[in-house]
Design a protein around this motif. Structure first.
Motif, PDB file in Angstrom:
ATOM      1  N   LEU A  51      88.569  47.394  66.551  1.00 14.95           N
ATOM      2  CA  LEU A  51      87.994  48.491  65.768  1.00 14.95           C
ATOM      3  C   LEU A  51      88.166  48.249  64.274  1.00 14.95           C
ATOM      4  CD1 LEU A  51      89.164  51.501  67.963  1.00 14.95           C
ATOM      5  CD2 LEU A  51      86.820  50.647  67.710  1.00 14.95           C
ATOM      6  N   TYR A  52      89.335  47.736  63.879  1.00 14.00           N
ATOM      7  CA  TYR A  52      89.536  47.409  62.456  1.00 14.00           C
ATOM      8  C   TYR A  52      88.575  46.301  62.022  1.00 14.00           C
ATOM      9  CZ  TYR A  52      93.686  50.291  61.675  1.00 14.00           C
ATOM     10  OH  TYR A  52      94.547  51.352  61.504  1.00 14.00           O
ATOM     11  N   THR A  53      88.332  45.335  62.888  1.00 16.34           N
ATOM     12  CA  THR A  53      87.401  44.253  62.561  1.00 16.34           C
ATOM     13  C   THR A  53      85.978  44.783  62.424  1.00 16.34           C
ATOM     14  OG1 THR A  53      88.792  42.631  63.682  1.00 16.34           O
ATOM     15  CG2 THR A  53      86.495  42.017  63.326  1.00 16.34           C
ATOM     16  N   PHE A  54      85.608  45.707  63.296  1.00 20.74           N
ATOM     17  CA  PHE A  54      84.260  46.279  63.230  1.00 20.74           C
ATOM     18  C   PHE A  54      84.026  47.058  61.936  1.00 20.74           C
ATOM     19  CE2 PHE A  54      83.262  45.672  67.811  1.00 20.74           C
ATOM     20  CZ  PHE A  54      81.943  45.259  67.660  1.00 20.74           C
ATOM     21  N   GLN A  55      85.091  47.485  61.256  1.00 21.83           N
ATOM     22  CA  GLN A  55      84.947  48.265  60.029  1.00 21.83           C
ATOM     23  C   GLN A  55      84.033  47.579  59.007  1.00 21.83           C
ATOM     24  OE1 GLN A  55      86.103  51.282  61.333  1.00 21.83           O
ATOM     25  NE2 GLN A  55      86.433  51.594  59.174  1.00 21.83           N
ATOM     26  N   THR A  56      84.209  46.298  58.796  1.00 22.72           N
ATOM     27  CA  THR A  56      83.384  45.573  57.819  1.00 22.72           C
ATOM     28  C   THR A  56      81.919  45.580  58.247  1.00 22.72           C
ATOM     29  OG1 THR A  56      85.273  44.172  57.301  1.00 22.72           O
ATOM     30  CG2 THR A  56      83.119  43.396  56.558  1.00 22.72           C
ATOM     31  N   ILE A  61      76.352  48.120  57.794  1.00 21.71           N
ATOM     32  CA  ILE A  61      75.272  48.950  58.337  1.00 21.71           C
ATOM     33  C   ILE A  61      75.082  50.185  57.463  1.00 21.71           C
ATOM     34  CG2 ILE A  61      74.627  50.462  60.263  1.00 21.71           C
ATOM     35  CD1 ILE A  61      75.837  48.352  62.126  1.00 21.71           C
ATOM     36  N   GLN A  62      76.181  50.783  57.066  1.00 20.71           N
ATOM     37  CA  GLN A  62      76.121  51.981  56.222  1.00 20.71           C
ATOM     38  C   GLN A  62      75.377  51.692  54.920  1.00 20.71           C
ATOM     39  OE1 GLN A  62      80.003  53.580  55.474  1.00 20.71           O
ATOM     40  NE2 GLN A  62      79.262  55.089  54.022  1.00 20.71           N
ATOM     41  N   GLU A  63      75.628  50.546  54.315  1.00 18.85           N
ATOM     42  CA  GLU A  63      74.995  50.179  53.047  1.00 18.85           C
ATOM     43  C   GLU A  63      73.550  49.712  53.222  1.00 18.85           C
ATOM     44  OE1 GLU A  63      77.590  47.149  51.624  1.00 18.85           O
ATOM     45  OE2 GLU A  63      79.150  48.565  51.025  1.00 18.85           O
ATOM     46  N   THR A  64      73.217  49.212  54.399  1.00 15.79           N
ATOM     47  CA  THR A  64      71.923  48.575  54.613  1.00 15.79           C
ATOM     48  C   THR A  64      70.905  49.480  55.287  1.00 15.79           C
ATOM     49  OG1 THR A  64      73.120  46.492  54.884  1.00 15.79           O
ATOM     50  CG2 THR A  64      70.828  46.509  55.579  1.00 15.79           C
ATOM     51  N   GLU A  73      77.828  56.490  58.187  1.00 15.13           N
ATOM     52  CA  GLU A  73      79.066  56.884  57.522  1.00 15.13           C
ATOM     53  C   GLU A  73      80.006  57.594  58.503  1.00 15.13           C
ATOM     54  OE1 GLU A  73      80.530  59.134  53.453  1.00 15.13           O
ATOM     55  OE2 GLU A  73      78.540  59.587  54.253  1.00 15.13           O
ATOM     56  N   SER A  74      79.452  58.479  59.301  1.00 16.95           N
ATOM     57  CA  SER A  74      80.247  59.182  60.309  1.00 16.95           C
ATOM     58  C   SER A  74      80.827  58.203  61.321  1.00 16.95           C
ATOM     59  CB  SER A  74      79.363  60.213  61.020  1.00 16.95           C
ATOM     60  OG  SER A  74      80.069  60.821  62.061  1.00 16.95           O
TER      61      SER A  74
END
Length: 152
Positions: A51-56, A61-64, A73-74
């Motif tokens: 889950l920590y790895t998926f953060q990046t 995705i949030q920015e793109t 964002e949620s």
């Protein structure tokens, strides 16, 4: 939605050719299936680390994926909360692997360098693998909840 909006479908050859992402995965060896009882701590470490790895990836995705920014964002913050919660349940929380800032920045730069069609494929692959990861996470946490007393 991705398949309909951008014609990015799971069986697309382009997707298979561009899947060089190193997304976290849960396997039977991680102890999240039938042998879960004997590997509870290992499984929680693997899930939290994943889950920590998926953060990046989720930040990308949030920015793109601007049209879905609020949902992205949620998803980002919910994933962060779950990773933190599961990390606290690990016997030795320091064993949970959290990518350092340099690793995150390097991956973020690599992801941002993708263009147009590849960008849409990348988003689709991330969301597909994240969904699979979360399905296995839910099974593991349910099993743990039924065999140990804890609340998530």
């Amino acid at each position: 939605q991705m398949c309909e909006k951008f014609t990015v479908c799971q069986n697309s050859m382009e997707m298979l050719l561009h899947n060089n992402l190193n997304l976290p995965k849960l396997t039977e060896e991680d102890g999240d299936f039938l042998t879960f009882l004997s590997f509870q701590d290992k499984c929680l470490r693997k899930i939290s680390s994943g889950l920590y790895t998926f953060q990046t990836y989720l930040k990308y995705i949030q920015e793109t994926f601007i049209s879905e920014n609020q949902n992205a964002e949620s998803l980002y913050f919910s994933t962060e909360h779950l990773a933190r919660t599961l990390r606290q349940m690990v016997i030795n929380p320091e064993e949970v692997i959290i990518p350092d800032a340099a690793t995150q920045e390097s991956l973020h730069t690599k992801l941002k360098s993708t263009k147009d069609w590849t960008e849409k494929i990348t988003i689709h692959l991330i969301l597909r693998d994240f969904t699979s990861f979360m399905e296995k996470t839910v099974r593991a946490v349910r099993y743990l909840k039924n065999t140990r007393s804890f609340s998530v």
